[in-house]
Design an enzyme around this catalytic site. Structure first.
Site, short mmCIF file in Angstrom:
data_model
loop_
_atom_site.label_atom_id
_atom_site.label_comp_id
_atom_site.label_asym_id
_atom_site.label_seq_id
_atom_site.Cartn_x
_atom_site.Cartn_y
_atom_site.Cartn_z
N GLY A 57 -12.73 -13.70 -6.39
CA GLY A 57 -12.24 -15.07 -6.34
C GLY A 57 -11.59 -15.46 -5.04
N ASN A 93 -7.81 -5.60 14.01
CA ASN A 93 -7.90 -4.27 13.43
C ASN A 93 -9.08 -3.45 13.96
OD1 ASN A 93 -7.79 -2.16 11.06
ND2 ASN A 93 -9.83 -3.08 10.94
N SER A 145 -1.42 2.52 17.18
CA SER A 145 -1.48 3.81 16.49
C SER A 145 -0.30 4.66 16.96
CB SER A 145 -2.79 4.51 16.85
OG SER A 145 -2.78 5.87 16.47
N TYR A 159 -9.15 6.95 23.27
CA TYR A 159 -8.49 6.31 22.12
C TYR A 159 -6.99 6.18 22.37
CZ TYR A 159 -7.08 5.59 17.23
OH TYR A 159 -6.54 5.09 16.06
N LYS A 163 -4.94 2.61 22.70
CA LYS A 163 -3.86 2.26 21.78
C LYS A 163 -2.54 2.06 22.52
CE LYS A 163 -6.25 2.20 17.98
NZ LYS A 163 -6.53 0.90 17.31
#
Length: 253
Positions: A57, A93, A145, A159, A163
């Site tokens: 919904g 994200n 992170s 990475y 971050k």
């Protein structure tokens, strides 16, 4: 406690929302009555998430696109405005993780990992800031992170670098945007039980990490989603430029 009415009629874009923490965040906003725009580069996974949310919904718009491509980002934001008329909240994200050692990282892999994690955050933030300025309110939540403050538990140097860059970008944008009623913050998850983590390390190694944490388990994506909801709410209206840890005590600084 966050008032669920905070998000009635709010329009939220969540990148990388087809699985993992992004999907949990989008679902939580849907439960709180927001209009959710879910983005991912995987068309199949995005369709599955869209079907699930519609059945629940939720007022949902699913838009495929690559966060590293400015044309895709602009199209997603334009389609959101066309469909909903505004953007109130952005959750950056989308991310990728590779465990490659530094001497084995080639240039293309470096650009890919840094591009998705850091460049994507920049491109989407740049695209929505003028819209948020126009109604003098906005929330941007960036996914950094624990790696951004220390080193990655399971990822490579690209990475970790990306971050860490997100933390610096968050602080700078927070200072620029504050006068327009826009807050910008980062969440810094530790080892969270997601598809990306499970595809990188096996169950034995995951359990060994969990046993080493002061809170002896991996975090859940739902716990991260609750933190994002708080930062997007009016309860967090005096918090900006912050990086909020959620790591079971693995990193305490």
């Amino acid at each position: 406690m966050v008032n669920q009415n905070n998000f009635n009629n709010k329009v939220v874009i969540v990148t990388g929302a087809a699985q993992g923490m992004g999907k949990a965040v989008a679902k939580k906003f849907g439960e709180y009555g927001a209009k959710i725009v879910i983005n991912d580069v995987s068309e199949d996974n995005l369709k599955l998430a869209e079907n699930e949310f519609v059945k629940s919904g939720f007022n949902t718009l699913a838009l495929i696109g690559d966060v590293t491509q400015s044309s895709d980002v602009e199209n997603i934001v334009n389609q959101t405005i066309k469909y909903y008329g505004r953007v109130d909240i952005l959750v950056n994200n989308a991310g990728v993780l590779k465990p490659t050692k530094i001497v084995e990282i080639d240039e293309d892999e470096w650009d890919f990992v840094v591009g998705v994690n850091l460049k994507g955050t920049f491109l989407f933030s740049k695209a929505v800031i003028p819209i948020m300025k126009s109604h003098n309110w906005g929330r941007i939540i960036n996914f950094s992170s624990s790696a951004g403050k220390n080193i990655s538990t399971v990822g490579g140097a690209h990475y970790t670098a990306a971050k860490a860059g997100i933390l610096g970008f968050t602080r700078h944008l927070a200072k620029e945007a504050a006068e327009y009623g826009i807050t910008v913050n980062s969440v810094c998850p530790g080892l969270i039980d997601t598809e990306m983590v499970r595809s990188t390390i096996d169950d034995i190694r995951a359990q060994a990490y969990a046993d080493s944490f002061p809170i002896n388990r991996l975090g859940t994506r739902e716990e991260v989603a609750d933190l994002v909801i708080f930062l997007a709410s009016e309860n967090a209206s005096y918090i900006t430029g912050a990086s909020i840890d959620i790591n079971g005590g693995d990193l305490m600084i």
